[in-house]
Design a protein around this motif. Structure first.
Motif, PDB file in Angstrom:
ATOM      1  N   ALA A 270       3.434   4.490  -0.635  1.00 56.77           N
ATOM      2  CA  ALA A 270       2.263   3.749  -0.181  1.00 56.77           C
ATOM      3  C   ALA A 270       2.388   2.273  -0.472  1.00 56.77           C
ATOM      4  O   ALA A 270       3.200   1.835  -1.283  1.00 56.77           O
ATOM      5  CB  ALA A 270       1.010   4.317  -0.843  1.00 56.77           C
ATOM      6  N   ASN A 271       1.518   1.524   0.212  1.00 61.38           N
ATOM      7  CA  ASN A 271       1.432   0.070   0.046  1.00 61.38           C
ATOM      8  C   ASN A 271      -0.027  -0.246  -0.220  1.00 61.38           C
ATOM      9  O   ASN A 271      -0.748  -0.520   0.747  1.00 61.38           O
ATOM     10  CB  ASN A 271       1.899  -0.638   1.304  1.00 61.38           C
ATOM     11  CG  ASN A 271       1.638  -2.125   1.245  1.00 61.38           C
ATOM     12  OD1 ASN A 271       1.473  -2.688   0.182  1.00 61.38           O
ATOM     13  ND2 ASN A 271       1.599  -2.769   2.407  1.00 61.38           N
ATOM     14  N   PRO A 272      -0.417  -0.339  -1.421  1.00 58.86           N
ATOM     15  CA  PRO A 272      -1.420   0.542  -1.994  1.00 58.86           C
ATOM     16  C   PRO A 272      -2.476   1.090  -1.045  1.00 58.86           C
ATOM     17  O   PRO A 272      -2.798   2.256  -1.130  1.00 58.86           O
ATOM     18  CB  PRO A 272      -2.049  -0.290  -3.087  1.00 58.86           C
ATOM     19  CG  PRO A 272      -1.113  -1.412  -3.347  1.00 58.86           C
ATOM     20  CD  PRO A 272      -0.276  -1.581  -2.127  1.00 58.86           C
ATOM     21  N   THR A 273      -3.008   0.286  -0.117  1.00 61.91           N
ATOM     22  CA  THR A 273      -4.077   0.807   0.744  1.00 61.91           C
ATOM     23  C   THR A 273      -3.780   0.654   2.236  1.00 61.91           C
ATOM     24  O   THR A 273      -4.451   1.265   3.069  1.00 61.91           O
ATOM     25  CB  THR A 273      -5.403   0.074   0.457  1.00 61.91           C
ATOM     26  OG1 THR A 273      -5.211  -1.338   0.654  1.00 61.91           O
ATOM     27  CG2 THR A 273      -5.853   0.332  -0.965  1.00 61.91           C
ATOM     28  N   HIS A 274      -2.818  -0.180   2.594  1.00 61.00           N
ATOM     29  CA  HIS A 274      -2.607  -0.479   4.018  1.00 61.00           C
ATOM     30  C   HIS A 274      -1.640   0.484   4.702  1.00 61.00           C
ATOM     31  O   HIS A 274      -1.801   0.779   5.886  1.00 61.00           O
ATOM     32  CB  HIS A 274      -2.088  -1.916   4.174  1.00 61.00           C
ATOM     33  CG  HIS A 274      -3.071  -2.946   3.732  1.00 61.00           C
ATOM     34  ND1 HIS A 274      -4.267  -3.154   4.365  1.00 61.00           N
ATOM     35  CD2 HIS A 274      -3.045  -3.821   2.683  1.00 61.00           C
ATOM     36  CE1 HIS A 274      -4.934  -4.111   3.770  1.00 61.00           C
ATOM     37  NE2 HIS A 274      -4.225  -4.542   2.726  1.00 61.00           N
ATOM     38  N   TYR A 275      -0.632   0.966   3.987  1.00 57.47           N
ATOM     39  CA  TYR A 275       0.352   1.862   4.590  1.00 57.47           C
ATOM     40  C   TYR A 275       0.563   3.061   3.689  1.00 57.47           C
ATOM     41  O   TYR A 275       0.476   2.946   2.461  1.00 57.47           O
ATOM     42  CB  TYR A 275       1.699   1.162   4.797  1.00 57.47           C
ATOM     43  CG  TYR A 275       1.665   0.032   5.801  1.00 57.47           C
ATOM     44  CD1 TYR A 275       1.832   0.285   7.149  1.00 57.47           C
ATOM     45  CD2 TYR A 275       1.450  -1.273   5.374  1.00 57.47           C
ATOM     46  CE1 TYR A 275       1.790  -0.747   8.077  1.00 57.47           C
ATOM     47  CE2 TYR A 275       1.403  -2.317   6.287  1.00 57.47           C
ATOM     48  CZ  TYR A 275       1.576  -2.048   7.639  1.00 57.47           C
ATOM     49  OH  TYR A 275       1.527  -3.077   8.543  1.00 57.47           O
ATOM     50  N   ALA A 276       0.874   4.204   4.325  1.00 54.23           N
ATOM     51  CA  ALA A 276       1.233   5.402   3.568  1.00 54.23           C
ATOM     52  C   ALA A 276       2.174   6.240   4.425  1.00 54.23           C
ATOM     53  O   ALA A 276       1.919   6.449   5.624  1.00 54.23           O
ATOM     54  CB  ALA A 276       0.004   6.203   3.191  1.00 54.23           C
TER      55      ALA A 276
END
Length: 358
Positions: A270-276
Motif C-alpha cells: 500500500a501507499n498508505p491510503t492512495h494505492y493498494a
C-alpha cells in the motif's frame, strides 16, 4: 413554406442507414430522360440492323397482295378480317423487333440506374393516394411545375437544335423539288438520319444532366437535421446515458469480484491510503506473484480493510505500490522488474507464517 423551412434545417448529409432505409422503401433516384435516350438508341439499332430487311419483306408482301388481288377478295366481313390478319402477321416481321428492342433497352436503362428490388411499401394500397387534393398538389405543386418546365425546355432545346441544323440543308431541299424524283427518297433519308443523330445527341446530353440532377436532388431530400442525426446515432449505438450506466454497473461488479478475492492474497502493498495492490503467491499455482486486486483511494482503503480483517499482512511501500499498480493488471503476474522487491516481502511473510507457503 413550412416544407421549405424544414428542408433548410436539414444541414447534415444522410447517413448510410438513412440511404439504405430509403432504398428499401422504394425511394430511389430515377431519371426519366435515361429511358428516353435508351428508346432512341433502340430505334437507331432497329433502323440500322432490322428495318432494311423488314421493310423489304413487307414491301414484297404488299406487292403480292396487290398483284394477286383476286386471291384476297373483300366481298364479305370475313374476308376483311382475314386480310387484316394476314397484314398483321406480315407487318409483325417489321414491328416485333422494334417492340423487343424498345423493351430490352428500356429495362436496361432502369436496371443501370438502380438494381431492381421489391418495395412492398410502394405497392401497398393507401387511401391517401386517392386524395384529389394531393393529386392536384402533385400535378400543380412545385415538383409538378419543375417537371413541366423541364419538358418545355427539352422540346425547345431539341427543336432549336434541329432548326439550326436544317437551315444548312434549306437550299438542298428546295433544289430537290426540281430534281429527279428518284433522288427524293435518298434526300429524305439523308435528312432523316441527320435529324435523328441530332436528336440522339441532344437526348444523351439531357439524360446525363437529368441523371446527375436527379441523384443530387434525391440525396438533398434525404439530408437530416442535427436532431435526426443524434437520434439515429442513439438508435444504432445506444443511448450514451444508458451505455454509461451499463459501464458503471460493469465496473461495480468487477470491483466487487476483485474485493472478494482479497482474502486469497498473500500480502498487500500500500501507499498508505492512495494505492493498494493485493498479491498472491503459492508455489504450486504460479512461478511469480499474481495480482488479485488493486485500487485507488476508496477502493484501496477497502482492500486494506478486507486484508486486515483476514489477517493478511499489509506493507506500506509507496514507490513499489504505485509502480506495480501502473504496470500490472488484475489476474496477471507482476513484471520481472519487481521480483526482487516483492520476494523480500514474501520472505518476511513466510518467515512469520510458514504455513502460507502452501
Amino acid at each position: 413554406m413550412a416544407e421549405e423551412q424544414d428542408q433548410e434545417s436539414k444541414t447534415e448529409e444522410p447517413t448510410e442507414k438513412k440511404i439504405r432505409d430509403a432504398i428499401e422503401k422504394g425511394n430511389i433516384p430515377f431519371s426519366r430522360e435515361v429511358p428516353v435516350f435508351a428508346s432512341s438508341c433502340a430505334i437507331l439499332v432497329f433502323c440500322i440492323f432490322f428495318m432494311p430487311s423488314g421493310a423489304s419483306y413487307v414491301s414484297v408482301s404488299l406487292a403480292d397482295i396487290f398483284a394477286n388481288s383476286s386471291v384476297h377478295s373483300i366481298s364479305s366481313g370475313e374476308d376483311v378480317v382475314s386480310l387484316f390478319n394476314h397484314l398483321f402477321w406480315e407487318t409483325s416481321h417489321l414491328l416485333l423487333p422494334a417492340f423487343a428492342l424498345m423493351m430490352i433497352f428500356g429495362i436496361a436503362a432502369s436496371v443501370m440506374q438502380n438494381i431492381p428490388r421489391p418495395a412492398v411499401d410502394r405497392i401497398k394500397p393507401q387511401l391517401s393516394r386517392l386524395s384529389i387534393s394531393k393529386g392536384f398538389q402533385r400535378l400543380f405543386g412545385a415538383q409538378g411545375l419543375v417537371d413541366f418546365a423541364k419538358s418545355i425546355t427539352k422540346i425547345l432545346v431539341i427543336s432549336s437544335i434541329i432548326g439550326v441544323a436544317m437551315l444548312t440543308d434549306y437550299y438542298a431541299v428546295l433544289s430537290g423539288m426540281f430534281s429527279d424524283p428518284a433522288t427524293v427518297p435518298q434526300t429524305i433519308a439523308r435528312l432523316a438520319r441527320k435529324v435523328f443523330v441530332i436528336v440522339l445527341i441532344a437526348t444523351a446530353l439531357l439524360a446525363i444532366v437529368d441523371l446527375l440532377w436527379t441523384r443530387f436532388h434525391w440525396r438533398n431530400k434525404l439530408r437530416m437535421t442535427r436532431q435526426e442525426l443524434k437520434d439515429e446515432i442513439k438508435q444504432s449505438d445506444g443511448d450514451p446515458i444508458v451505455k454509461a450506466r451499463q459501464r458503471s454497473l460493469a465496473r461495480d461488479r468487477a470491483r466487487k469480484r476483485m474485493i472478494s478475492d482479497v482474502p486469497r492474497a498473500t500480502l498487500v502493498i500500500a501507499n498508505p491510503t492512495h494505492y493498494a495492490v493485493a498479491l498472491r503467491y503459492v508455489r504450486e499455482e504460479n512461478d511469480a506473484p499474481m495480482v488479485v486486486a488493486k485500487g485507488q483511494d476508496l477502493v484501496a482503503l477497502k482492500i486494506r480493510e478486507v486484508a486486515e480483517n483476514n489477517d493478511i499482512p499489509v506493507f506500506e511501500d509507496p514507490p513499489l505500490a504505485r509502480s506495480i499498480f501502473a504496470q500490472a493488471s488484475v489476474g496477471s503476474v507482476i513484471p520481472p522488474a519487481f521480483y526482487k522487491a516483492v520476494a523480500e516481502l514474501i520472505h518476511v511473510v513466510y518467515s512469520k507464517s510458514p504455513a502460507k507457503m502452501n
